[in-house]
Enzyme design. Structure first.
Site, mmCIF file in Angstrom:
data_model
loop_
_atom_site.group_PDB
_atom_site.id
_atom_site.type_symbol
_atom_site.label_atom_id
_atom_site.label_comp_id
_atom_site.label_asym_id
_atom_site.label_seq_id
_atom_site.Cartn_x
_atom_site.Cartn_y
_atom_site.Cartn_z
ATOM 1 N N GLY A 12 -33.518 -3.586 -18.507
ATOM 2 C CA GLY A 12 -34.859 -3.736 -19.093
ATOM 3 C C GLY A 12 -35.914 -3.145 -18.170
ATOM 4 N N VAL A 25 -39.399 7.947 -3.449
ATOM 5 C CA VAL A 25 -39.529 9.418 -3.418
ATOM 6 C C VAL A 25 -40.396 9.860 -2.236
ATOM 7 C CG1 VAL A 25 -40.458 11.416 -4.663
ATOM 8 C CG2 VAL A 25 -39.094 9.707 -5.889
ATOM 9 N N ASP A 128 -37.052 -10.962 -15.262
ATOM 10 C CA ASP A 128 -36.414 -12.268 -15.418
ATOM 11 C C ASP A 128 -36.260 -13.085 -14.130
ATOM 12 O OD1 ASP A 128 -36.053 -11.770 -18.165
ATOM 13 O OD2 ASP A 128 -34.211 -10.658 -17.777
ATOM 14 N N ARG A 155 -53.562 -22.121 -26.003
ATOM 15 C CA ARG A 155 -54.085 -23.467 -25.739
ATOM 16 C C ARG A 155 -55.440 -23.666 -26.435
ATOM 17 N NH1 ARG A 155 -53.812 -27.716 -22.334
ATOM 18 N NH2 ARG A 155 -52.074 -26.950 -21.100
ATOM 19 N N MET A 170 -39.290 -15.073 -22.027
ATOM 20 C CA MET A 170 -38.024 -14.428 -21.643
ATOM 21 C C MET A 170 -37.405 -15.096 -20.412
ATOM 22 S SD MET A 170 -38.561 -10.418 -22.360
ATOM 23 C CE MET A 170 -38.255 -9.765 -23.988
ATOM 24 N N GLY A 171 -36.348 -14.519 -19.889
ATOM 25 C CA GLY A 171 -35.700 -15.085 -18.708
ATOM 26 C C GLY A 171 -34.208 -14.803 -18.626
HETATM 27 P P1 ATP Z 1 -32.094 -6.795 -17.083
HETATM 28 O O1 ATP Z 1 -32.005 -8.018 -16.199
HETATM 29 O O2 ATP Z 1 -33.469 -6.318 -17.216
HETATM 30 O O3 ATP Z 1 -31.390 -6.979 -18.382
HETATM 31 P P2 ATP Z 1 -29.785 -5.422 -16.091
HETATM 32 O O4 ATP Z 1 -29.580 -4.360 -15.078
HETATM 33 O O5 ATP Z 1 -29.076 -6.728 -15.833
HETATM 34 O O6 ATP Z 1 -31.341 -5.608 -16.278
HETATM 35 P P3 ATP Z 1 -27.902 -4.756 -18.197
HETATM 36 O O7 ATP Z 1 -28.117 -4.225 -19.551
HETATM 37 O O8 ATP Z 1 -27.113 -5.995 -18.018
HETATM 38 O O9 ATP Z 1 -29.361 -4.894 -17.546
HETATM 39 O O10 ATP Z 1 -27.196 -3.622 -17.304
HETATM 40 C C1 ATP Z 1 -27.742 -2.322 -17.229
HETATM 41 C C2 ATP Z 1 -26.628 -1.329 -17.358
HETATM 42 O O11 ATP Z 1 -25.737 -1.472 -16.243
HETATM 43 C C3 ATP Z 1 -25.735 -1.509 -18.579
HETATM 44 O O12 ATP Z 1 -26.287 -0.959 -19.741
HETATM 45 C C4 ATP Z 1 -24.484 -0.789 -18.134
HETATM 46 O O13 ATP Z 1 -24.649 0.604 -18.273
HETATM 47 C C5 ATP Z 1 -24.423 -1.140 -16.642
HETATM 48 N N1 ATP Z 1 -23.513 -2.283 -16.432
HETATM 49 C C6 ATP Z 1 -23.724 -3.569 -16.794
HETATM 50 N N2 ATP Z 1 -22.661 -4.338 -16.482
HETATM 51 C C7 ATP Z 1 -21.762 -3.519 -15.904
HETATM 52 C C8 ATP Z 1 -20.436 -3.701 -15.359
HETATM 53 N N3 ATP Z 1 -19.836 -4.907 -15.355
HETATM 54 N N4 ATP Z 1 -19.803 -2.616 -14.854
HETATM 55 C C9 ATP Z 1 -20.391 -1.407 -14.855
HETATM 56 N N5 ATP Z 1 -21.621 -1.158 -15.348
HETATM 57 C C10 ATP Z 1 -22.305 -2.194 -15.865
#
Ligand code: ATP
Length: 319
Positions: A12, A25, A128, A155, A170-171
């Site tokens: 996200g 960068v 989150d 409120r 969210m969370g």
């Molecule tokens: P947010 O907390 O905002 O959801 P996040 O990084 O936890 O962020 P995810 O959608 O869970 O969001 O993971 C981002 C991407 O990381 C996934 O779309 C996938 O491409 C990759 N990913 C997630 N889990 C795995 C895993 N177990 N092994 C390899 N790649 C992963």
């Protein structure tokens, strides 16, 4: 030959990701590294969507929400064959270290690449606050402030109409956004995954509040606990308290990052490049007691998330 560093955002989007990209960068260039941006997370990596970045690529982004690199979710990245293809592309570009900004899913992807011989660094970028290896994640503070602004507005109307407002935030199964927001807005009740409460108890609580002459109530609840619209109808039917549900949704993700998120993102970005310069990789960055820390990325994934139960307890006492 100059070291080549790739940077991407994933999962996200979160306000402050741009400030973090900028810091990585600019700091990398300062150290003489060649900097590459990978668009749209793991998907862009697999699609070879990689561009070289200059100081100007990150001009005027410190104040912008979202991520200039784009982000994506790619469930297939869990597959070894897909990960191997990513390794091939990274090797073709000669990327010496890969920096990923995202949540625990992003960390899992980085850990997998690390096992395949890629030097990786993870930075916690998610609203989150659900990354156990850091007290705070980039984006949490901005999202929290957005929630507070929305709840304050609700409120006003809730009080004028003598209503109960049930507000879903969210969370991703972490109660921090709800717990901090509950405390900061003086909510009558805060419900998080760490502090569950039965519907019966909520209804009983509201009945008591009404009996004590309370004219309105704010309930803040974490997402993925219940259908709040249905719950609002049930409250109204069972205790006669006119109730409205609001799901704040993606509004919480956008907006100008707060000072706190910009500072956190910049500190983390500079620290990550310092780690690369020291040859330290396969780690993720966190802030603990206001100090920058690094952790083994595999171990970090297994760390428990924070519990916001104490915040909820405090908020119940003063709500
Ligand atoms: P947010 O907390 O905002 O959801 P996040 O990084 O936890 O962020 P995810 O959608 O869970 O969001 O993971 C981002 C991407 O990381 C996934 O779309 C996938 O491409 C990759 N990913 C997630 N889990 C795995 C895993 N177990 N092994 C390899 N790649 C992963």
């Amino acid at each position: 030959m100059a070291k080549k560093i790739g940077v991407f955002t994933s999962g996200g989007d979160a306000p402050g990701m741009n400030a973090c990209i900028r810091a990585i960068v600019r700091c990398g260039l300062q150290r003489g590294f060649d900097m590459f941006g990978i668009n749209d997370g793991y998907r862009g990596l697999l699609e070879d969507d990689i561009v070289q970045m200059t100081r100007h690529s990150v001009s005027e982004i410190i104040n912008r929400g979202g991520t200039i690199l784009g982000t994506a979710r790619l469930p297939e990245f869990k597959e070894l064959e897909v990960q191997k293809k990513a390794v091939e592309i990274l090797k073709r570009y000669g990327i010496d270290a890969l920096v990923g900004i995202g949540g625990d899913g992003t960390y899992r992807g980085l850990a997998a690449l690390s096992k395949l011989g890629i030097n990786t660094i993870g930075l916690p970028g998610t609203i989150d606050n659900d990354v156990g290896s850091s007290d705070f994640t980039i984006g949490f503070d901005t999202a929290l402030n957005t929630i507070i602004e929305c709840v304050d507005r609700l409120r006003d109307t809730s009080s004028s109409h003598q209503r109960c407002s049930i507000i879903e935030v969210m969370g991703n199964r972490c109660g921090d956004l709800a717990a901090y927001a509950g405390l900061a807005t003086g909510a009558e009740l805060t419900i998080t995954p760490e502090t569950p409460i039965t519907k019966e108890a909520v209804i009983e609580f509201l009945r008591q509040q009404r009996a004590e002459g309370k004219k309105h109530a704010i309930i803040i609840i974490s997402e993925k606990i219940t259908d709040v619209h249905e719950f609002a109808r049930e409250i109204e039917a069972r205790c006669g308290f006119e109730t409205r549900a609001e799901v704040l949704g993606h509004m919480q993700r956008g907006g100008t990052p707060t000072a706190s998120d910009r500072v956190l993102a910049s500190r983390m970005g500079v620290y990550a490049v310092d780690l690369i310069a020291q040859g330290l990789t396969s780690v993720c960055v966190g802030i603990v007691n206001n100090q920058m820390h690094y952790y083994d990325i595999e171990k970090a994934i297994e760390l428990p998330r924070h519990s916001s139960a104490e915040f909820v307890r405090m908020s119940t006492m003063i709500g």
